[in-house]
Design an enzyme around this catalytic site. Structure first.
Site, PDB file in Angstrom:
ATOM      1  N   CYS A   1     127.082   1.460  -6.956  1.00 40.62           N
ATOM      2  CA  CYS A   1     127.158   2.819  -7.490  1.00 40.62           C
ATOM      3  C   CYS A   1     127.584   2.844  -8.953  1.00 40.62           C
ATOM      4  CB  CYS A   1     128.045   3.683  -6.606  1.00 40.62           C
ATOM      5  SG  CYS A   1     127.241   4.026  -5.019  1.00 40.62           S
TER       6      CYS A   1
ATOM      7  N   LYS B   1     129.666   3.310 -11.741  1.00 43.36           N
ATOM      8  CA  LYS B   1     130.433   2.528 -12.713  1.00 43.36           C
ATOM      9  C   LYS B   1     130.599   1.090 -12.283  1.00 43.36           C
ATOM     10  CE  LYS B   1     130.494   6.431 -14.386  1.00 43.36           C
ATOM     11  NZ  LYS B   1     129.971   7.015 -13.144  1.00 43.36           N
TER      12      LYS B   1
ATOM     13  N   GLU C   1     131.739  13.522 -15.722  1.00 46.24           N
ATOM     14  CA  GLU C   1     130.398  14.017 -15.437  1.00 46.24           C
ATOM     15  C   GLU C   1     130.509  15.485 -15.069  1.00 46.24           C
ATOM     16  OE1 GLU C   1     128.343  11.893 -12.405  1.00 46.24           O
ATOM     17  OE2 GLU C   1     127.879  10.194 -13.704  1.00 46.24           O
TER      18      GLU C   1
ATOM     19  N   SER D   1     125.907  14.251 -14.913  1.00 45.69           N
ATOM     20  CA  SER D   1     125.490  13.408 -13.800  1.00 45.69           C
ATOM     21  C   SER D   1     124.024  13.036 -13.965  1.00 45.69           C
ATOM     22  CB  SER D   1     125.681  14.169 -12.484  1.00 45.69           C
ATOM     23  OG  SER D   1     125.006  13.526 -11.430  1.00 45.69           O
TER      24      SER D   1
END
Length: 552
Positions: free
Chosen positions: A119, A121, A442, A468
């Site tokens: 996912c 990061k 985000e 996002s």
């Protein structure tokens, strides 16, 4: 072998005793020691199944004659952290991931490392660590989530946010909301659109650090397990040939990744992450390079949120390798770049063809003749800002309107949901950058709220924060320098006219230089929102988004 530092000779007798305590035999200790960086947790759907992926990697390593040793990293779910203070920690976690892997791999000198992320990061954090360590490495992700279905339409995580706006307008009932909640995220894996996680997994293929299929083979497919075994076996070949990450990731491969990114219409967050990866690879990454590549690279895919298709559709259409081959045949990527296949990119992609031309367009019939990402420059963003052009309605490519200024995401969302934003407005959200946020949140909530109330073709949003990968519309982020650093973005006031020209890469506030200088002279930085703990240290150390928001 690098692992001899911890296991060879009489002086390492105590160290070998520790290995024996772990249950390793003498034969296992003698073999190359392969670190497996596992980001499994029970917090993120993309990571909940990673133990099975890691087990397959270990099997592959053992088949090829190595000894796997697993360790863990942290992970933050952006979806759960969204729209509350927890999102301040999401981007900042990327540096913790890279630092923690560096720490383990220096304390335990593995001969090579297999990285298992999935996912947002975690993927760039692991790539940054691989380049920083510069020991033989390969990445194999957990794969994308399947697409949800509701009322004969494909839906995904971003559908949930847009449903909030539709519910507030009375277009959705309580039953609709409950059904969407049940069906939007139907399986393990990284959320099913071309959001940040899937974009980064796809670009890991393009940059040469993962085997073909890494970005698109669904998480629930047995083929994903086979891919993980192949990655475990392949790391032993990479080790035998002493191919290191900086042999693979260089200016050529980063340009290839950008070309694939703009062809896919990937998440704007990839600009942050590619800049940070380039920083670790010791490669220059001027933002102008994105516009140069985007100008000559057509946009071939429109995946959610930019279009109706999802990663599963991209997989069935031929995957990243088919996209790359289409670009390569038209001289838009460098085929002689090296990859973890131990051969050139051109060798890896030569048999890949587009299987569905409605999902992957050809060069002579693209969605647009330039790429899906743009960097805009102007008097409010001298160092640049980013927009996903492929997710913007063409009617908004050029837009001029009055600023509606907010100093936080929360203020902006309240105004949007309260229907205080009007057509032609430009929503300006300040003090959400790397330092100002801190953490550069985000902001899917405001963009989805705008889309939900039907203004995504009439209202623009600009912020020094970020959006996002699920965002669509004229959403412009990463304004640099950020407001907290005293960039000219800080002096925009309600009613100032903002002029956006995505076609010509420009963004300006309609004020003369003297007025901007006068306002900057009167501006004072607000008090930091957080002064203590990790995020307090992060805010003091982080650089501009234009430099990848890396720490110094």
């Amino acid at each position: 072998m690098r692992s001899d530092l911890m296991k060879d000779g009489i002086a390492r007798l105590p160290h070998r005793s520790i290995f024996r305590a772990l249950g390793l035999t003498g034969e296992e200790i003698k073999r190359p020691i392969i670190g497996i960086a596992n980001s499994f947790n029970e917090l993120i759907p993309g990571h909940m199944h990673l133990n099975s992926i890691v087990d397959a990697v270990k099997a592959g390593v053992r088949i090829a004659g190595g000894t796997p040793m697993e360790f863990c990293t942290i992970g933050v779910c952006d979806g759960v952290a969204m729209n509350h203070p927890g999102m301040k920690y999401s981007l900042a976690s990327r540096e913790l991931i890279a630092d923690s892997i560096e720490s383990v791999c220096m304390a335990h000198p593995f001969d090579a490392v297999v990285f298992v992320p999935n996912c947002d990061k975690i993927i760039p954090g692991m790539l940054m660590a691989a380049l920083r360590l510069n020991i033989p490495s390969i990445v194999v992700s957990g794969g994308p989530m399947l697409t949800g279905r509701y009322k004969d339409n494909d839906i995904d995580y971003s559908t949930c946010y847009e449903a909030i706006g539709k519910f507030s307008k009375g277009e959705y009932s309580n039953q609709d909301i409950e059904s969407i909640e049940e069906e939007a995220c139907p399986s393990c894996g990284s959320c099913s659109g071309m959001f940040t996680a899937n974009t980064m997994n796809c670009l890991t293929e393009a940059i040469g650090m993962a085997l073909p299929g890494n970005g698109t083979v669904p998480a629930v497919y047995s083929k994903r397990i086979r891919l993980a075994k192949e990655a475990g076996m392949q790391i032993m070949k990479i080790l035998s040939r002493d191919i290191k990450p900086r042999d693979i990731v260089n200016t050529k491969s980063i340009k290839n990744a950008i070309a694939v990114d703009v062809a896919l219409g990937g998440s704007t967050n990839t600009v942050l992450h590619l800049a940070a990866i380039a920083h670790e690879a010791k490669v220059d990454f001027p933002l102008e390079m994105i516009n140069e590549i985007s100008a000559r690279t057509p946009n071939l895919c429109r995946l959610s949120p930019a279009g109706p298709y999802h990663i599963y559709d991209l997989y069935m259409a031929g995957g990243i390798q088919a996209v790359m081959n289409e670009l390569y045949k038209n001289s838009l990527i460098e085929g002689d770049a090296l990859s973890v296949t131990c051969s050139s990119i051109s060798d890896s992609i030569k048999k890949s063809e587009i299987l569905d031309r409605s999902v992957i367009k050809t060069i002579d019939n693209p969605y647009s003749h330039d790429g899906g990402l743009k960097v805009l420059f102007g008097n409010i963003a001298p160092e640049g800002c980013i927009v996903k052009k492929s997710a913007v309605d063409p009617s908004m490519y050029q837009h001029k309107g009055p600023a509606r200024v907010f100093n936080s995401e929360e203020e902006a969302v309240q105004a949007i949901i309260g229907q205080r934003i009007k057509p032609k407005d430009v929503v300006v959200i300040k003090y959400e950058g790397p330092k100002g946020g801190p953490g550069m949140r985000e902001m899917l909530a405001p963009t989805s709220a705008v889309a939900g109330i039907g203004l995504d073709k009439e209202v623009a949003l600009i912020t020094d924060g970020r959006f996002s990968g699920a965002t669509r519309g004229a959403s412009i982020g990463h304004v640099s320098p950020e407001a907290m650093s005293g960039g000219p973005f800080a002096i925009i006031q309600d009613g100032d006219i903002i002029e956006i020209d995505i076609i010509n890469n420009k963004i300006n506030v309609c004020l003369d230089d003297n007025e901007i200088k006068s306002r900057l002279g009167k501006w004072k930085a607000p008090e930091p929102k957080i002064k203590e703990g990790y995020i307090g240290r992060y805010s003091r150390m982080v650089t501009s988004a234009s430099r990848g928001a890396v720490l110094e």
